[in-house]
Design an enzyme around this catalytic site. Sequence first.
Site, short mmCIF file in Angstrom:
data_model
loop_
_atom_site.label_atom_id
_atom_site.label_comp_id
_atom_site.label_asym_id
_atom_site.label_seq_id
_atom_site.Cartn_x
_atom_site.Cartn_y
_atom_site.Cartn_z
N ASP A 21 0.87 -0.97 0.01
CA ASP A 21 -0.14 -0.04 -0.08
C ASP A 21 1.02 1.12 0.10
O ASP A 21 1.57 1.55 1.07
CB ASP A 21 -0.87 0.21 1.20
N LYS A 84 2.55 11.22 -2.94
CA LYS A 84 1.83 10.60 -3.84
C LYS A 84 0.94 11.73 -4.60
O LYS A 84 0.60 11.50 -5.85
CB LYS A 84 0.76 10.01 -3.15
N GLU A 182 -7.15 0.53 -4.60
CA GLU A 182 -7.13 0.54 -3.18
C GLU A 182 -8.41 0.12 -2.67
O GLU A 182 -8.48 -1.00 -1.73
CB GLU A 182 -6.70 1.88 -2.51
N ASP A 204 -12.69 5.29 0.98
CA ASP A 204 -11.63 5.23 1.47
C ASP A 204 -11.16 6.55 1.48
O ASP A 204 -10.90 7.44 0.55
CB ASP A 204 -10.99 4.53 0.40
#
Lengths: 613, 172
Positions: A21, A84, A182, A204
Amino acid sequence: MKGYLQIHDPLKPKGSVVGIDLGTTNSLVAAVIDGKARCLPADEGDGLLLPSVVHYADNGSVVVGKYAAQLLPQFPHDTIKSVKRFMGKSLGDVETKKLGAYQFATGKGVVRFQVKGGQPVTPIEVSGEILRQLKRKAESYFAGKVEQAVITVPAYFDDAQRQATRDAGRLAGLEVLRLLNEPTAAALAYGLDKGVQGVYAVYDLGGGTFDISILELIDGVFQVKSVGGDSALGGDDFDRAIVQKLMTARGISEPTPQQVASMLQLAQGAKERLTDSETTTLDFEGTPFPVSRADFNEWISSLLAKTGASVRRAIKDAGLTVEQVKGVVLVGGSTRVPAVRSYVAELFGKPALADIDPDQVVALGAAIQADLLTNEARKDEVLLLDVIPLSLGLETMGGVAEKLIPRNSAIPIAQAQVFTTFQDGQTGMDIHVVQGERELVADNRSLARFRLAGIPPMAAGMGRVQVIFRVDADGILSVAAKEETTGLEQKITVKPSHGLTDEEIEQMLLDSIDHAEDDMQRRMLAEQRVEAERLLMDGAKQLKENGDLLSADERKSFEQQLTRLAQITRTETDHEALKAAITEVDGLARPFVERIMDRAIGKAAVGHRMEDF
Amino acid sequence: MTHFDLFNLAPSVDLDVAALETQHRKLAMEWHPDRAGSDHHARRLAAEKSAALNDAIKVLKDPVRRAFYVLELKGVKLDSDQSAARVKMPMDFLEEIMEQREALDAVKATRKLDVAHVMAVKIRDARDKTLEQAQRALRRDDVPAATTALGRVRYYTRFLEEVDAFEEELLS
């Protein structure tokens, strides 16, 4: 280099596969061990969460994780956090500026951070460092190689962001088995653990991204019905909301980078404390700033409303109503915020599921997928059917985007469309590939441009060019264009203009291999130096204790040899040359050593005799 | 190979969607590239088959798309503007739809989503009735009648898409 000395345990699997992850705030690595997915130590001190922070030091060395995070307030320019958010972005793109105190190298294309200790680095390289650290920790856990991984990405990541992630994996020396969305990973972790069936939503909210997925789980098939979200919305924005209020309260309009970094850190702490307490205080530059949970909830309410809009759209896209959603799974550290939980419960009319640690659930799902993809015995257990998050299309006349593959189409998918020439004698056609939902090309994301040349001249409308879009199981696009009368064909894997070219990736890989060689050189040199120092010390000691065994000439010659070796040790940078010098001195010392040995044996014998008495 | 062939079905506007989806899951399991091992050629082939399957289920699952597809198999392709332009629509129908579009534009300017929804309900109702006409025509193999009916469905669908786009714009 820890693994160097470790002995391989033949019972442990060779070439283990892991799920990673790669998060905005934290990154985790997990693997299926004895049939059960679990997270592995990822940071120094063996924490499971590796803060996604990378520090570049003066001497060119790189620090990842919590130590890097500690260096952030002191070195805001050289310590990259939330990288990210920069993946697949160009300098002109983003809110790039609001994301931190970074200094960017100028130039077109991909964003580059100006950091200490060398060349500017791209987000791909920074992410590569995080992945490398995870790979290293997993390898030391397994005492063996880890070369394959499933890496998760937000479902909402576009083609450029996905490619950047895959490239980062390559840079870290990982074969990326699959880029897994994800929320799908989270659903996999729940589905296999809890044996659920029916329609589920995965909400999420991470540090920097928000994802919503609607999935249906039937007969071992995980079918993603729709995805949505916002690739620039997350818990970091909650921190920023607090900082904004703090700045207003203190009348700060132009904070220094250090102030920004320190305020953000304080805000994050306050946010976390408000999960369990009603009020908290953050202490900035010696003056307390009180924040109540009610204040905080109000400050973030517009951010939550944005997630609600995405949720409604995703449910609609799935052709469902909110009542048909059987359960909601919470993923991401930011779903710990009580206001988020109550908002989600209200939105879906039912409390959300959170029995798997929301920080770990994505990594665990990725590990399960990695196992499913590589473990022959589990091949038939489960299948994931995913979708493409954003529509893919082409620019047509007047700057209008024509969609070839609409968003939420199941992947893999292929779609063809024929375009005709619009001018007499036209010999080329420009193909401009775009991604997004908007009418106009200018409002969408430009993925690539190429030109199909060599069309034979004919009347307008006679030349027919077939354009085929193919999206693979990772959600990555390749485009082929073919002129139908001649069969002239051109294929490209779309390389986004704000990504790195294959050549650049190759160069970086070569560089890192070069560095690996440098590192190896340095280590071997260090080892030889230790060897030389030992020899010099022994030599000096023996001269002192047994120097009488040598003639004056011999002694002088030996001393000269030692002096020479001492000098070489200080100046020589080639470990081979140093090793040769050591061997030479060792050889010259041999007669001396033999005499010393004789004397020692004699002594020992004498000693024995004396003891015997 | 037609979309129906993939599922071993005869071309028809009438399908048991639940059974179709069950069969889709079964075939997806069988054909997905993840099941093809590491051989490059096998994976590529699997990707192509999966892509064809994904395309087929998308068309067959949806009654509107399915009807257009059945008509296409009978030789009339209505999915591009060029071919659709060849279908002559009655003037009164075109006038009616034009009025509706103008009304929608006015509603969009005032950003009143609920009004647009009320209009969409009416149009969807008209679309569904026209679709039934098309289905009946296709069952008795009356291609001209099916073509006219689906020609209208096309305009209604466009209208509904515009309402969706408007809703999305307001949501984001």
